[in-house]
Design a protein around this motif. Structure first.
Motif, PDB file in Angstrom:
ATOM      1  N   TRP A  64       0.816  -1.215   0.000  1.00  0.00           N
ATOM      2  CA  TRP A  64       0.000   0.000   0.000  1.00  0.00           C
ATOM      3  C   TRP A  64       0.850   1.264   0.000  1.00  0.00           C
ATOM      4  O   TRP A  64       0.465   2.274  -0.598  1.00  0.00           O
ATOM      5  N   ASN A  65       1.989   1.236   0.646  1.00  0.00           N
ATOM      6  CA  ASN A  65       2.851   2.411   0.597  1.00  0.00           C
ATOM      7  C   ASN A  65       3.469   2.600  -0.782  1.00  0.00           C
ATOM      8  O   ASN A  65       3.687   3.727  -1.223  1.00  0.00           O
ATOM      9  N   GLU A  66       3.729   1.509  -1.482  1.00  0.00           N
ATOM     10  CA  GLU A  66       4.254   1.635  -2.839  1.00  0.00           C
ATOM     11  C   GLU A  66       3.189   2.127  -3.820  1.00  0.00           C
ATOM     12  O   GLU A  66       3.514   2.821  -4.798  1.00  0.00           O
ATOM     13  N   THR A  67       1.924   1.790  -3.597  1.00  0.00           N
ATOM     14  CA  THR A  67       0.890   2.299  -4.506  1.00  0.00           C
ATOM     15  C   THR A  67       0.828   3.828  -4.474  1.00  0.00           C
ATOM     16  O   THR A  67       0.483   4.457  -5.481  1.00  0.00           O
ATOM     17  N   VAL A  68       1.158   4.417  -3.344  1.00  0.00           N
ATOM     18  CA  VAL A  68       1.179   5.879  -3.261  1.00  0.00           C
ATOM     19  C   VAL A  68       2.213   6.441  -4.229  1.00  0.00           C
ATOM     20  O   VAL A  68       1.957   7.413  -4.952  1.00  0.00           O
ATOM     21  N   ILE A  69       3.390   5.814  -4.281  1.00  0.00           N
ATOM     22  CA  ILE A  69       4.439   6.266  -5.193  1.00  0.00           C
ATOM     23  C   ILE A  69       4.021   6.032  -6.644  1.00  0.00           C
ATOM     24  O   ILE A  69       4.276   6.862  -7.527  1.00  0.00           O
ATOM     25  N   MET A  70       3.378   4.913  -6.910  1.00  0.00           N
ATOM     26  CA  MET A  70       2.894   4.627  -8.256  1.00  0.00           C
ATOM     27  C   MET A  70       1.932   5.715  -8.719  1.00  0.00           C
ATOM     28  O   MET A  70       1.994   6.193  -9.859  1.00  0.00           O
ATOM     29  N   LYS A  71       1.046   6.124  -7.826  1.00  0.00           N
ATOM     30  CA  LYS A  71       0.092   7.174  -8.177  1.00  0.00           C
ATOM     31  C   LYS A  71       0.801   8.487  -8.477  1.00  0.00           C
ATOM     32  O   LYS A  71       0.403   9.234  -9.382  1.00  0.00           O
ATOM     33  N   GLN A  72       1.844   8.782  -7.730  1.00  0.00           N
ATOM     34  CA  GLN A  72       2.590  10.020  -7.964  1.00  0.00           C
ATOM     35  C   GLN A  72       3.222  10.022  -9.353  1.00  0.00           C
ATOM     36  O   GLN A  72       3.465  11.087  -9.925  1.00  0.00           O
ATOM     37  N   ALA A  73       3.473   8.833  -9.902  1.00  0.00           N
ATOM     38  CA  ALA A  73       4.025   8.713 -11.256  1.00  0.00           C
ATOM     39  C   ALA A  73       2.929   8.667 -12.316  1.00  0.00           C
ATOM     40  O   ALA A  73       3.222   8.499 -13.497  1.00  0.00           O
ATOM     41  N   GLY A  74       1.660   8.795 -11.899  1.00  0.00           N
ATOM     42  CA  GLY A  74       0.560   8.858 -12.843  1.00  0.00           C
ATOM     43  C   GLY A  74      -0.104   7.542 -13.163  1.00  0.00           C
ATOM     44  O   GLY A  74      -0.989   7.479 -14.016  1.00  0.00           O
ATOM     45  N   VAL A  75       0.301   6.453 -12.500  1.00  0.00           N
ATOM     46  CA  VAL A  75      -0.322   5.148 -12.727  1.00  0.00           C
ATOM     47  C   VAL A  75      -1.623   5.066 -11.928  1.00  0.00           C
ATOM     48  O   VAL A  75      -1.660   5.403 -10.744  1.00  0.00           O
ATOM     49  N   LYS A  76      -2.690   4.624 -12.571  1.00  0.00           N
ATOM     50  CA  LYS A  76      -3.957   4.417 -11.881  1.00  0.00           C
ATOM     51  C   LYS A  76      -3.908   3.090 -11.127  1.00  0.00           C
ATOM     52  O   LYS A  76      -3.527   2.049 -11.698  1.00  0.00           O
ATOM     53  N   ILE A  77      -4.304   3.109  -9.858  1.00  0.00           N
ATOM     54  CA  ILE A  77      -4.308   1.906  -9.026  1.00  0.00           C
ATOM     55  C   ILE A  77      -5.743   1.435  -8.851  1.00  0.00           C
ATOM     56  O   ILE A  77      -6.583   2.145  -8.300  1.00  0.00           O
ATOM     57  N   MET A  78      -6.008   0.228  -9.329  1.00  0.00           N
ATOM     58  CA  MET A  78      -7.337  -0.367  -9.232  1.00  0.00           C
ATOM     59  C   MET A  78      -7.282  -1.602  -8.343  1.00  0.00           C
ATOM     60  O   MET A  78      -6.209  -2.104  -8.009  1.00  0.00           O
ATOM     61  N   GLY A  79      -8.446  -2.083  -7.966  1.00  0.00           N
ATOM     62  CA  GLY A  79      -8.556  -3.363  -7.290  1.00  0.00           C
ATOM     63  C   GLY A  79      -9.318  -4.335  -8.169  1.00  0.00           C
ATOM     64  O   GLY A  79     -10.030  -3.925  -9.092  1.00  0.00           O
ATOM     65  N   MET A  80      -9.158  -5.598  -7.918  1.00  0.00           N
ATOM     66  CA  MET A  80      -9.958  -6.617  -8.610  1.00  0.00           C
ATOM     67  C   MET A  80     -10.651  -7.477  -7.574  1.00  0.00           C
ATOM     68  O   MET A  80     -10.028  -7.960  -6.643  1.00  0.00           O
ATOM     69  N   VAL A  81     -11.958  -7.645  -7.728  1.00  0.00           N
ATOM     70  CA  VAL A  81     -12.721  -8.480  -6.825  1.00  0.00           C
ATOM     71  C   VAL A  81     -13.251  -9.676  -7.598  1.00  0.00           C
ATOM     72  O   VAL A  81     -13.781  -9.547  -8.701  1.00  0.00           O
ATOM     73  N   GLY A  82     -13.073 -10.860  -7.012  1.00  0.00           N
ATOM     74  CA  GLY A  82     -13.579 -12.078  -7.636  1.00  0.00           C
ATOM     75  C   GLY A  82     -12.461 -12.993  -8.071  1.00  0.00           C
ATOM     76  O   GLY A  82     -11.560 -13.311  -7.306  1.00  0.00           O
ATOM     77  N   GLY A  83     -12.526 -13.417  -9.336  1.00  0.00           N
ATOM     78  CA  GLY A  83     -11.557 -14.381  -9.845  1.00  0.00           C
ATOM     79  C   GLY A  83     -12.046 -15.800  -9.676  1.00  0.00           C
ATOM     80  O   GLY A  83     -13.251 -16.052  -9.545  1.00  0.00           O
ATOM     81  N   ALA A  84     -11.086 -16.727  -9.667  1.00  0.00           N
ATOM     82  CA  ALA A  84     -11.440 -18.143  -9.662  1.00  0.00           C
ATOM     83  C   ALA A  84     -12.100 -18.592  -8.364  1.00  0.00           C
ATOM     84  O   ALA A  84     -12.853 -19.565  -8.347  1.00  0.00           O
TER      85      ALA A  84
END
Length: 362
Positions: A97-117
């Motif tokens: 979660w702390n790395e997602t903050v840095i990813m966002k600062q670089a302009g990457v959209k952070i999504m979640g995925m619910v479900g799967g197999a």
């Protein structure tokens, strides 16, 4: 544990000051991130149970990632949402979660995925319940997850029977609650968009009629016997069924270890060239999943994204800015994650697999 997540909360509260925000005047039907490069981040720890860093996806040269999808979230009847095997606020995920903050600062959209197999998220006992109180209870957990972790969107990977009413209700609520800039995607197998084999229970052609204005794109699984990008035929069939090319993201396995139907990136490149010539531009490419992507495998999984960037998005690499304070906080988060996994080797904790201090450039 507390300090790491306090930092996360404070950073999320100020993200609007640091992250490029799409102009609200731009219609949702006019996306600015095409063609998309999307990667699923499911395996969060290595075989020694140490955190895997996602930051090479913006720090290594020549990668133009647009979206990273944290997964897999599971809704559990009678319980709380889990991210894989733990609640998402468990210190196990402090690094993530702390790395997602840095990813966002670089302009990457952070999504979640619910479900799967894994079954359960879309059952008649949770999100597909006809009892409104039951639906509100489990939808409320999903709603709070999105708020608490500052997610930019949610990918609905429905791999169990889910009613037409249920999927319509869920999409409508997400759009109503989070507004026009919140990303809502689905992850059907390719044949489902060809009106053939389908894992979801509902008909995607009908769903597109019902909810097309609320769906940003489809992370379409062209593997596991449900389609392939070895040739352009399956993609063309989907477009001929009625889907615009800009909402069909071609899902690929990043390694044959992840399932059946993996194809080399050279074959993918040839197919993309053909489709670009035919349509001008497609919706993008999605990779499942990050940690063991070829050719680098677990030692350099970002190399797949470098190759696909050259195919899809050359010259569009974002610039990562990281301060000494950022690096110190990431180091502390890594220590929290390792301690949560029972690793008491203090010398190891001081030397994570990613040298955050080496990245300081601001």
């Amino acid at each position: 544990m507390k300090s790491a997540f306090v930092y996360l909360a404070s950073m999320l509260a100020t993200l609007s000051l640091a992250v490029p925000v799409q102009d609200v005047a731009v219609a949702r039907s006019e996306p600015t991130d095409l063609p998309r490069l999307v990667i699923y981040f499911q395996t969060t720890h290595d075989q020694s149970n140490n955190p895997i860093s996602m930051l090479p996806l913006i720090n290594e040269q020549g990668i133009a990632l647009t979206h990273l999808i944290v997964c897999s979230f599971h809704i559990n009847q009678g319980g709380v949402i889990h991210l894989n095997d733990f609640p998402p606020d468990d210190p196990h995920f402090s690094t993530l979660w702390n790395e997602t903050v840095i990813m966002k600062q670089a302009g990457v959209k952070i999504m979640g995925m619910v479900g799967g197999a894994a079954a359960g998220s879309y059952s008649t006992s949770t999100l597909d319940s006809t009892d409104s109180a039951t639906f509100e209870h489990y939808y409320g957990q999903l709603h709070d997850l999105i708020i608490n972790f500052g997610l930019d969107g949610m990918d609905l990977d429905v791999e169990q029977p889910f009613s037409r009413n249920g999927i319509n209700r869920l999409i409508s609520r997400l759009r109503s609650d989070f507004g026009p800039d919140f990303l809502i995607t689905l992850a059907p197998v390719a044949t489902a968009l060809e009106n053939s084999a389908n894992l979801s229970g509902f008909n995607y052609n009908v769903l597109q009629t019902d909810q097309g204005s609320n769906i940003d794109w489809y992370n379409t699984q062209f593997y596991s016997g449900f389609g392939t990008m070895e040739s352009p035929n399956d993609y063309i069939n989907i477009v001929n069924t009625g889907y615009s090319p800009d909402i069909v993201v071609a899902g690929q396995l990043t390694s044959p270890a992840d399932g059946g139907g993996w194809i080399p990136t050279a074959d993918l490149n040839n197919t993309i060239i053909t489709l670009d010539q035919k349509y001008g531009q497609i919706g993008g490419v999605m990779g499942w999943e990050y940690f063991n992507s070829l050719p680098g495998d677990t030692s350099a999984p970002w190399e797949w994204a470098q190759i696909v960037t050259e195919i899809l998005r050359p010259g569009l690499t974002p610039e990562l800015k990281i301060t000494k304070q950022d690096a110190e906080r990431l180091q502390a988060a890594y220590s929290t994650s390792v301690a949560a996994n029972g690793n008491k080797d203090k010398s190891f904790v001081k030397k994570p697999s990613v040298n955050y201090m080496k990245w300081v450039n601001a």
